[in-house]
Enzyme design. Sequence first.
Site, short mmCIF file in Angstrom:
data_model
loop_
_atom_site.label_atom_id
_atom_site.label_comp_id
_atom_site.label_asym_id
_atom_site.label_seq_id
_atom_site.Cartn_x
_atom_site.Cartn_y
_atom_site.Cartn_z
N LYS A 165 0.76 -1.11 0.17
CA LYS A 165 -0.08 0.11 0.06
C LYS A 165 0.85 1.29 0.04
CE LYS A 165 -3.09 -2.43 3.06
NZ LYS A 165 -3.68 -2.31 4.68
N VAL A 182 11.04 5.25 9.65
CA VAL A 182 10.04 6.47 8.99
C VAL A 182 8.91 6.13 8.52
CG1 VAL A 182 12.31 7.83 8.25
CG2 VAL A 182 11.03 6.20 6.51
N ARG A 236 0.29 6.62 7.31
CA ARG A 236 0.20 6.86 5.81
C ARG A 236 -0.16 8.35 5.41
NH1 ARG A 236 1.25 1.76 3.93
NH2 ARG A 236 0.17 -0.18 5.02
N ASP A 263 7.91 2.60 -2.37
CA ASP A 263 8.05 3.70 -1.33
C ASP A 263 9.42 3.60 -0.71
OD1 ASP A 263 5.99 2.54 1.14
OD2 ASP A 263 7.34 1.43 -0.19
N ASP A 270 14.60 -1.29 1.93
CA ASP A 270 15.30 -1.47 3.11
C ASP A 270 16.10 -2.59 3.32
OD1 ASP A 270 13.92 -0.76 6.71
OD2 ASP A 270 15.94 -1.75 5.80
O1 LIG Z 1 13.38 -3.79 1.50
P1 LIG Z 1 12.44 -4.28 2.47
O2 LIG Z 1 12.93 -4.72 3.94
O3 LIG Z 1 11.76 -5.56 2.04
O4 LIG Z 1 11.24 -3.18 3.03
C1 LIG Z 1 10.62 -2.63 2.08
C2 LIG Z 1 9.06 -3.15 1.86
O5 LIG Z 1 8.56 -3.16 3.37
C3 LIG Z 1 7.41 -2.10 2.99
O6 LIG Z 1 6.12 -2.63 2.86
P2 LIG Z 1 5.18 -3.32 3.87
O7 LIG Z 1 5.48 -4.85 3.89
O8 LIG Z 1 5.15 -2.51 5.07
O9 LIG Z 1 3.73 -3.11 3.19
P3 LIG Z 1 2.97 -1.81 3.05
O10 LIG Z 1 3.40 -1.07 1.78
O11 LIG Z 1 1.65 -2.20 2.71
O12 LIG Z 1 3.22 -0.79 4.26
C4 LIG Z 1 7.75 -1.18 2.06
O13 LIG Z 1 6.48 -0.74 1.34
C5 LIG Z 1 8.25 -1.97 0.91
O14 LIG Z 1 7.56 -2.69 0.25
O1 LIG Z 2 11.47 2.74 7.59
C1 LIG Z 2 10.24 2.39 7.34
N1 LIG Z 2 9.06 2.75 7.64
C2 LIG Z 2 7.99 1.96 6.94
N2 LIG Z 2 8.08 0.97 6.47
C3 LIG Z 2 9.18 0.48 6.27
C4 LIG Z 2 9.75 -0.83 5.61
N3 LIG Z 2 10.86 -0.84 5.72
N4 LIG Z 2 11.54 0.12 6.39
C5 LIG Z 2 10.45 0.99 6.71
MG LIG Z 3 4.35 -0.92 5.61
#
Ligand SMILES: O=P(O)(O)OC[C@H]1O[C@H](OP(=O)(O)OP(=O)(O)O)[C@H](O)[C@@H]1O
Ligand SMILES: Oc1ncnc2cn[nH]c12
Ligand SMILES: [Mg+2]
Length: 178
Positions: A42, A152, A164, A99, A102
């Site tokens: 999302k 963040v 969000r 977005d 990480d």
């Molecule tokens: O590089 P990584 O360690 O894999 O982290 C990055 C992922 O984690 C978050 O998604 P999340 O699973 O929080 O889903 P969301 O976008 O619905 O919040 C973000 O949107 C990335 O997709």
């Molecule tokens: O810093 C961050 N904030 C929110 N979601 C994610 C996932 N990976 N890192 C994050």
């Molecule tokens: Mg997330």
Amino acid sequence: MHQDIKEILISEEQIKEKVAELGKRLSEVYKDLNPLCICVLKGAVPFMADLIRKMEIPMEMDFMAVSSYGNATTSSGVVRILKDLEASIEGRHVLIVEDIIDSGLTLSYLVEMLKGRNAASVKIATLLDKPDRRKVDLSPDYSCFTIPDAFVVGYGLDFAEKYRNLPYIGVLKEEVYQ
Ligand SMILES: O=P(O)(O)OC[C@H]1O[C@H](OP(=O)(O)OP(=O)(O)O)[C@H](O)[C@@H]1O
Ligand SMILES: Oc1ncnc2cn[nH]c12
Ligand SMILES: [Mg+2]
């Protein structure tokens, strides 16, 4: 500033400026390629909405949802597809719109899976890059901001589905999630 935010890392104005800059660049790169922009739900929704409106070229969009974080602050490392694409990407120039990168586990899985579907190309555009926590060899093709190792939220990014809707990128106070 929201009471749960320790500091604003990237302001609304900085986001607006960088996203417009990237949209212009992508318009040149993908001018005659009718790219399929895939928004990773999302968190990438605000970024996708702003970015495509700065891409003044023919393009298409689709959505995917994968799960890796859930209500945690570190990746589980296990990536599950919760919502798949609606159409074939065979021969398409695909741009994954994310977005944040990480650990890189989410996108490394996605890129390999999409390349296995015979796309003509698969590139990554991310709003945020957090290289200090990378666990796999993955770098975005396009990135708006590189940030330090801090959790963040805002502009789509969440903690347990909250924050969000904040218009900026802020560092969450540790007491909120510890
Ligand atoms: O590089 P990584 O360690 O894999 O982290 C990055 C992922 O984690 C978050 O998604 P999340 O699973 O929080 O889903 P969301 O976008 O619905 O919040 C973000 O949107 C990335 O997709
Ligand atoms: O810093 C961050 N904030 C929110 N979601 C994610 C996932 N990976 N890192 C994050
Ligand atoms: Mg997330």
